[in-house]
Design a protein around this motif. Structure first.
Motif, PDB file in Angstrom:
ATOM      1  N   VAL A 180     -23.521  47.526   1.033  1.00 53.14           N
ATOM      2  CA  VAL A 180     -23.408  47.452  -0.420  1.00 53.14           C
ATOM      3  C   VAL A 180     -24.600  48.106  -1.122  1.00 53.14           C
ATOM      4  O   VAL A 180     -24.438  48.847  -2.098  1.00 53.14           O
ATOM      5  N   TYR A 181     -25.811  47.813  -0.638  1.00 50.71           N
ATOM      6  CA  TYR A 181     -27.022  48.290  -1.299  1.00 50.71           C
ATOM      7  C   TYR A 181     -28.057  48.658  -0.244  1.00 50.71           C
ATOM      8  O   TYR A 181     -28.992  47.909   0.013  1.00 50.71           O
ATOM      9  N   PRO A 182     -27.868  49.814   0.392  1.00 52.52           N
ATOM     10  CA  PRO A 182     -28.778  50.183   1.480  1.00 52.52           C
ATOM     11  C   PRO A 182     -30.225  50.345   1.013  1.00 52.52           C
ATOM     12  O   PRO A 182     -30.477  50.921  -0.041  1.00 52.52           O
ATOM     13  N   LEU A 183     -31.123  49.810   1.791  1.00 52.59           N
ATOM     14  CA  LEU A 183     -32.556  49.898   1.506  1.00 52.59           C
ATOM     15  C   LEU A 183     -33.237  50.677   2.628  1.00 52.59           C
ATOM     16  O   LEU A 183     -33.064  50.350   3.804  1.00 52.59           O
ATOM     17  N   ASP A 184     -34.007  51.680   2.259  1.00 50.68           N
ATOM     18  CA  ASP A 184     -34.706  52.481   3.270  1.00 50.68           C
ATOM     19  C   ASP A 184     -35.630  51.632   4.134  1.00 50.68           C
ATOM     20  O   ASP A 184     -35.721  51.839   5.342  1.00 50.68           O
ATOM     21  N   ALA A 185     -36.313  50.669   3.521  1.00 46.03           N
ATOM     22  CA  ALA A 185     -37.241  49.818   4.282  1.00 46.03           C
ATOM     23  C   ALA A 185     -36.493  49.037   5.356  1.00 46.03           C
ATOM     24  O   ALA A 185     -36.974  48.910   6.486  1.00 46.03           O
TER      25      ALA A 185
END
Length: 193
Positions: A180-185
């Motif tokens: 849904v909301y990919p985060l690079d970290a």
């Protein structure tokens, strides 16, 4: 049938309908071109290597607990939304929801999203046997939630999330987050960085 059995048990017709829903999902997946079993030619009870072309191809893997958690969640949600409806009807609705997810999860769009937004670069979708097994794991979670106190269901869900997060740096919550909301970290952490 006694009041206790009808209240706590599932009538055979609902079990049959749930089974037919699962088999229908399997048929749809075959029509979509999903492979029946792993292209390696075997069906393993357990495949524990996450970064592998055989992941999501066998009867169980590190993502099986997330499907068990689906069952816990579906039971809880349907118990709250449809408290007066039979356990069998709620099982059928949970099966339809899980079957719909298995079909959606194996579309080119969702497979592409997994590969784009997560570390699942070798993911090409589930085999049909894996998808049917995922539905069976959901049934186990649903059954457990119908028999256990709420605190035990919560403990099982949290326990599996902690275990898979610790061992494979993934789980149901992280999977949903990254779709849904990919985060690079998070992607870097999942990749071992």
């Amino acid at each position: 049938m006694s009041a206790t059995l009808s209240r706590r048990g599932i009538e055979p017709r609902w079990l049959l309908l749930a089974l037919l829903a699962a088999l229908g999902a399997g048929a749809v997946l075959l029509l979509m071109g999903r492979v029946p079993i792993c292209t390696c030619g075997t069906v393993k009870l357990w495949h524990g290597q996450v970064v592998s072309s055989e992941n999501s191809q066998h009867l169980s893997d590190w993502y099986s607990p997330s499907h068990l958690i689906h069952g816990l969640l579906f039971y809880g949600a349907l118990h709250l939304l449809l408290p007066r409806r039979s356990l069998g009807l709620r099982l059928l609705l949970a099966t339809l929801a899980e079957a719909a997810w298995e079909i959606a999860e194996n579309t080119d769009a969702v497979i592409g999203r997994y590969r784009e937004a997560t570390i699942a670069l070798d993911y090409y979708g589930d085999s049909v046997v894996n998808s049917l097994s995922d539905i069976a794991f959901m049934w186990v979670g649903f059954w457990l939630a119908s028999r256990l106190p709420v605190w035990a269901s919560v403990l099982i869900a949290v326990g599996f999330e902690v275990l898979t997060t610790w061992l494979i740096r993934d789980g149901l919550a992280l999977n949903v987050l990254m779709l849904v909301y990919p985060l690079d970290a998070v992607r870097q952490w999942q990749g071992g960085a």
